[in-house]
Design a protein around this motif. Structure first.
Motif, PDB file in Angstrom:
ATOM      1  N   HIS A 191     -35.907  44.560  -2.602  1.00  0.00           N
ATOM      2  CA  HIS A 191     -34.069  44.550  -2.110  1.00  0.00           C
ATOM      3  C   HIS A 191     -33.544  43.439  -0.992  1.00  0.00           C
ATOM      4  O   HIS A 191     -32.463  42.722  -0.612  1.00  0.00           O
ATOM      5  CB  HIS A 191     -34.007  45.978  -1.584  1.00  0.00           C
ATOM      6  N   LEU A 192     -34.948  43.077   0.118  1.00  0.00           N
ATOM      7  CA  LEU A 192     -34.299  42.542   0.833  1.00  0.00           C
ATOM      8  C   LEU A 192     -34.085  40.867   0.726  1.00  0.00           C
ATOM      9  O   LEU A 192     -33.389  40.069   0.991  1.00  0.00           O
ATOM     10  CB  LEU A 192     -36.225  42.180   1.826  1.00  0.00           C
ATOM     11  N   GLN A 193     -35.001  40.711  -0.540  1.00  0.00           N
ATOM     12  CA  GLN A 193     -34.518  38.958  -1.504  1.00  0.00           C
ATOM     13  C   GLN A 193     -33.617  39.070  -1.857  1.00  0.00           C
ATOM     14  O   GLN A 193     -32.932  38.383  -1.649  1.00  0.00           O
ATOM     15  CB  GLN A 193     -35.993  39.277  -2.271  1.00  0.00           C
ATOM     16  N   TYR A 194     -33.260  40.275  -2.755  1.00  0.00           N
ATOM     17  CA  TYR A 194     -32.337  40.112  -3.418  1.00  0.00           C
ATOM     18  C   TYR A 194     -30.830  40.368  -2.667  1.00  0.00           C
ATOM     19  O   TYR A 194     -29.934  39.234  -2.806  1.00  0.00           O
ATOM     20  CB  TYR A 194     -31.564  42.106  -3.974  1.00  0.00           C
ATOM     21  N   ALA A 195     -31.066  41.304  -1.452  1.00  0.00           N
ATOM     22  CA  ALA A 195     -29.974  40.549  -0.346  1.00  0.00           C
ATOM     23  C   ALA A 195     -29.624  39.324   0.089  1.00  0.00           C
ATOM     24  O   ALA A 195     -28.637  38.865   0.892  1.00  0.00           O
ATOM     25  CB  ALA A 195     -30.529  41.947   1.151  1.00  0.00           C
ATOM     26  N   ILE A 196     -30.628  38.632  -0.039  1.00  0.00           N
ATOM     27  CA  ILE A 196     -31.165  37.370   0.462  1.00  0.00           C
ATOM     28  C   ILE A 196     -30.224  36.385   0.062  1.00  0.00           C
ATOM     29  O   ILE A 196     -29.454  35.606   0.321  1.00  0.00           O
ATOM     30  CB  ILE A 196     -32.262  36.449   0.956  1.00  0.00           C
ATOM     31  N   THR A 197     -30.229  36.377  -1.350  1.00  0.00           N
ATOM     32  CA  THR A 197     -30.024  35.557  -2.060  1.00  0.00           C
ATOM     33  C   THR A 197     -28.767  36.004  -2.438  1.00  0.00           C
ATOM     34  O   THR A 197     -27.697  34.918  -2.678  1.00  0.00           O
ATOM     35  CB  THR A 197     -30.666  36.460  -3.779  1.00  0.00           C
ATOM     36  N   TRP A 198     -28.222  37.222  -2.530  1.00  0.00           N
ATOM     37  CA  TRP A 198     -26.694  37.459  -2.604  1.00  0.00           C
ATOM     38  C   TRP A 198     -26.316  37.041  -1.097  1.00  0.00           C
ATOM     39  O   TRP A 198     -24.716  35.989  -1.432  1.00  0.00           O
ATOM     40  CB  TRP A 198     -26.199  39.049  -2.492  1.00  0.00           C
TER      41      TRP A 198
END
Length: 225
Positions: A191-198
Motif C-alpha cells: 500500500h505504501l508503494q501504491y500511495a507513492i504512485t498515486w
C-alpha cells in the motif's frame, strides 16, 4: 474563457481523484499494518495444546505444542532460502495420542536430502498453517524423486496417511534441520508503494494542468499587440 474553464474543471477533477486514491492507500496501509501486528502477536503467543476441532478460519497461525512420535518417511518440498540457496522443506507425519498430523520440520540444503533424521518420541512447538502455494503454474510433484513444488495439504496428507493439518515447527526437531517458522514476511503489503504512485501521478497531473493553463493564457505570435 470556455477552454480555461474546461481545463480547470478537468484538471481539478483528475487531481482530486488521484489524491483520493493516494489517501485511500494510506488508510489501507494503516489497516494492513494493524492486521500484520495482530498476526505477529498471534504467531508469537504462548503455545497451547492441539484443539480437538480444527478449522483454518479459527486456528490459522495458532501456536501449539504437541507431544508424540515423529514417523519415518518424509516428503521434500523444493524451496529457496535467502543467502542460503535451494533446499527442501522436510514434511513428516506426527502421531499424537489420538490423531496423526503433518509437521513441517524446516529446511535442509539439497546436499542433505537423503540424510537420516531423528524420528520417534519428541515434542514439537510451532504454528498451525494453511499455506496458499498452489496455482495454475505449479508443477506436479515428482513422486519418483520425492520432489514436491508446493505444500499441497490434501495430497501431502494422503501421501503420509495423516490429517490435512500442518504444524510449522519453530522448535528444533533435528540438528540438521533449520526451522522455518511462520511469519508475516510473505504477506503482501504494497500500500505504501501504491500511495507513492498515486501521489506522484497527482503531482504530474497538477504540473501538466498548470502548464496547459499557462499555455492557454499565454499570447500567441498571431495575437494583436
Amino acid at each position: 474563457m470556455r477552454r480555461t474553464l474546461f481545463l480547470l474543471i478537468f484538471g481539478f477533477a483528475g487531481l482530486g481523484a488521484l489524491l483520493s486514491l493516494g489517501i485511500w492507500q494510506v488508510q489501507r496501509l494503516a489497516w494492513k499494518q494493524e492486521v500484520l501486528a495482530e498476526i505477529d502477536a498471534r504467531i508469537s503467543a504462548a503455545p497451547i495444546g492441539l484443539p480437538s476441532q480444527i478449522s483454518e478460519s479459527e486456528h490459522k497461525y495458532l501456536p501449539v505444542s504437541v507431544s508424540g512420535e515423529m514417523q519415518p518417511g518424509e516428503i521434500h518440498v523444493l524451496v529457496s532460502v535467502k543467502q542460503v540457496g535451494a533446499g527442501y522443506r522436510i514434511i513428516q507425519s506426527f502421531s499424537t495420542e489420538d490423531r496423526i498430523i503433518l509437521v513441517d520440520r524446516g529446511f535442509v540444503p539439497t546436499t542433505a536430502k537423503q540424510t537420516d533424521r531423528l524420528t520417534g518420541p519428541m515434542e514439537v512447538t510451532g504454528n498451525l498453517h494453511w499455506p496458499d502455494e498452489i496455482d495454475s503454474y505449479t508443477p506436479e510433484a515428482d513422486i519418483d524423486s520425492n520432489i514436491w513444488f508446493a505444500r499441497d495439504l490434501p495430497n501431502l496428507a494422503a501421501a503420509l496417511g495423516a490429517e490435512p493439518i500442518l504444524l510449522i515447527a519453530r522448535s528444533q526437531t533435528d540438528p540438521g534441520v533449520t526451522p522455518l517458522p511462520v511469519d508475516t514476511a510473505g504477506i503482501p503489503n504494497d500500500h505504501l508503494q501504491y500511495a507513492i504512485t498515486w501521489f506522484g501521478l497527482a503531482l504530474v497531473w497538477a504540473a501538466m494542468t498548470g502548464y496547459f493553463l499557462w499555455r492557454n493564457r499565454a499570447p500567441s505570435e498571431s495575437d494583436p499587440q
